[in-house]
Write an enzyme that holds these catalytic residues in place. Sequence first.
Site, PDB file in Angstrom:
ATOM      1  N   GLU A 180      40.393  39.531  -2.233  1.00 59.35           N
ATOM      2  CA  GLU A 180      40.541  38.572  -3.326  1.00 59.35           C
ATOM      3  C   GLU A 180      41.973  38.527  -3.847  1.00 59.35           C
ATOM      4  OE1 GLU A 180      38.353  36.506  -3.990  1.00 59.35           O
ATOM      5  OE2 GLU A 180      36.426  37.346  -3.396  1.00 59.35           O
ATOM      6  N   ASP A 312      33.185  35.032   7.661  1.00 56.13           N
ATOM      7  CA  ASP A 312      33.756  33.693   7.793  1.00 56.13           C
ATOM      8  C   ASP A 312      35.254  33.606   8.057  1.00 56.13           C
ATOM      9  OD1 ASP A 312      34.212  34.690   5.251  1.00 56.13           O
ATOM     10  OD2 ASP A 312      33.264  33.035   4.184  1.00 56.13           O
ATOM     11  N   GLU A 424      23.270  28.178  -2.641  1.00 57.99           N
ATOM     12  CA  GLU A 424      24.143  29.166  -2.006  1.00 57.99           C
ATOM     13  C   GLU A 424      23.849  29.327  -0.522  1.00 57.99           C
ATOM     14  OE1 GLU A 424      27.200  32.288  -2.368  1.00 57.99           O
ATOM     15  OE2 GLU A 424      26.718  30.332  -3.247  1.00 57.99           O
ATOM     16  N   GLU A 446      33.598  24.765   0.122  1.00 57.87           N
ATOM     17  CA  GLU A 446      33.652  24.743   1.588  1.00 57.87           C
ATOM     18  C   GLU A 446      33.295  23.390   2.204  1.00 57.87           C
ATOM     19  OE1 GLU A 446      33.984  28.705   0.265  1.00 57.87           O
ATOM     20  OE2 GLU A 446      32.376  27.275  -0.177  1.00 57.87           O
ATOM     21  N   THR A 530      42.715  30.610   3.029  1.00 57.84           N
ATOM     22  CA  THR A 530      41.283  30.441   2.788  1.00 57.84           C
ATOM     23  C   THR A 530      40.963  30.164   1.328  1.00 57.84           C
ATOM     24  OG1 THR A 530      39.123  31.342   3.436  1.00 57.84           O
ATOM     25  CG2 THR A 530      40.668  32.851   2.346  1.00 57.84           C
TER      26      THR A 530
END
Length: 572
Positions: A180, A312, A424, A446, A530
């Site tokens: 993060e 991912d 989700e 996304e 990302t």
Amino acid sequence: MARNKLVSGSHGIWKYFNPAFYLRRPRRLALLIILFVSVSMVVWDRQSLSRDYQFEVSKLNEEVLRLQQMLEEIKSVTEDVSVNSLKDVQEDPVDAQRMQRVKEAMVHAWSSYEKYAWGQDELQPQTKDGVDSFGGLGATMIDALDTLYIMGLDEQFQKAREWVASSLDFDKDYAASMFETTIRVVGGLLSAYDLSGDKIFLEKAMDIADRLLPAWDTQSGIPYNIINLKHGNAHNPTWAGGDSILADSGTEQLEFIALSQRTGDPKYQQKVEKVISVLNKNFPADGLLPIYINPDTANPSQSTITFGAMGDSFYEYLLKVWVFGNKTSAVKHYRDMWEKSMNGLLSLVKKSTPLSFTYICEKSGNSLIDKMDELACFAPGMLALGASGYSDPAEGKKFLTLAEELAWTCYNFYQSTPTKLAGENYFFNSGSDMSVGTSWNILRPETVESLFYLWRLTGNKTYQEWGWNIFEAFEKNSRIESGYVGLKDVNTGVKDNKMQSFFLAETLKYLYLLFSPTTVIPLDEWVFNTEAHPLKIKSRNDQVNLKQSNKVLLRKPAFRIRQRHYGRITKK
């Protein structure tokens, strides 16, 4: 005799120069005057033409100089054209109107954060206060910097910049997530630097990156995923059984390679590239890695394989580092690994019944689980971005078609609920197509990210329409007087109390770019990390300061855009 004749002849010639010769004969005088006037006119005309010619040449020279000055001014203005001024360049009025609506949403989100949670990590709109979800690193502030810049919100950007310069402090006794902190803070600061050229952002990026570096000091080079920013103590979360997480360990390459390029210090790049080298030594034939990896041996554990949570962005960065590295031989192994992984992805793809929605399964052992996270909806955009890089055009077309089919599924994650917002994750049961599993929505980006890529790369306006429908659903269900909130349940519309920082960093940015001219952050000049922070592509080993090359110029689109058209992919 001869001499007298010569004298006589000479006297005959000179008589014409004697005025008396003409005065005695008026007709001769008149002829002389006419001749004189004619000669004078010829001479004067020639002089006049010469003067006119010189005047015209002078005028032309002045015009050339004026045009040169205009050209220099145009070049100067063009060089100074940033994404701020590109906001006025539109392809059509509908796009312009929609861009403004998204920009207004950003202003609402930002002003709410500024009013109720300034300097804190995230806003809690319902209670009108802030919360330090990331140890007080100013997550929303940093995540929003490049979005503010791209949208031309100069005053807000400058105020945030002053906070970064005067108040942002990383010397905190806080156990930070490597993942993060890298994607939000390092990525956000580097993007702000690439866009603005302001070195304060680069200095801050170096500060936080230096505090993260000890996490890579493991036996294998696979990093621990948590590190104390003040003391440098690193470890893995207990719930992971001591293992490192695939996505958390393989999603720092873009940011740290970029940092080495911009500082000239190779230590950042060396740390993150060792991870890929280690994983590539025993990379599986199908290119699919489990989500847990031993940091001492680099061996994967027998755990879930997924393109959703915890897996991912590892696959995303294999492709994007190749693009970021100018697709050269130095980064070819990233592309090779990615193509191998995409062939493995095909083994996870199934279709639902009766409507034939294409989806990506998770894999546990040898069993496929008919479940797909909304997080996995980044995959259509990734596949579209990578499709043009295949040496075999048929392969590229195959994966682009898969991208389009998956995007249709992801869009229906939204359309299948009463609120038109996605849950989700979703399960696919035979005979019933999709059903929502975990039913919250936390403003994730996304799907709109993939719609942005597909719009840019295909020119199909349908993707813009889908994105607009999603934006309107956010406006209807998530907007309140003091910001934006997620939903606890997409079926009932009950609201939560969090405005995620990535809503400003990603969701609103991708929605804005979905309707912007393709010259704004062109895909052949920038790579999005990302967290949707664009990083400027440059020569892999070029350590030249980017300040002069950070301008986004008015130019033709990054990719050859297909003719714009409508119509979703038809299902057979």
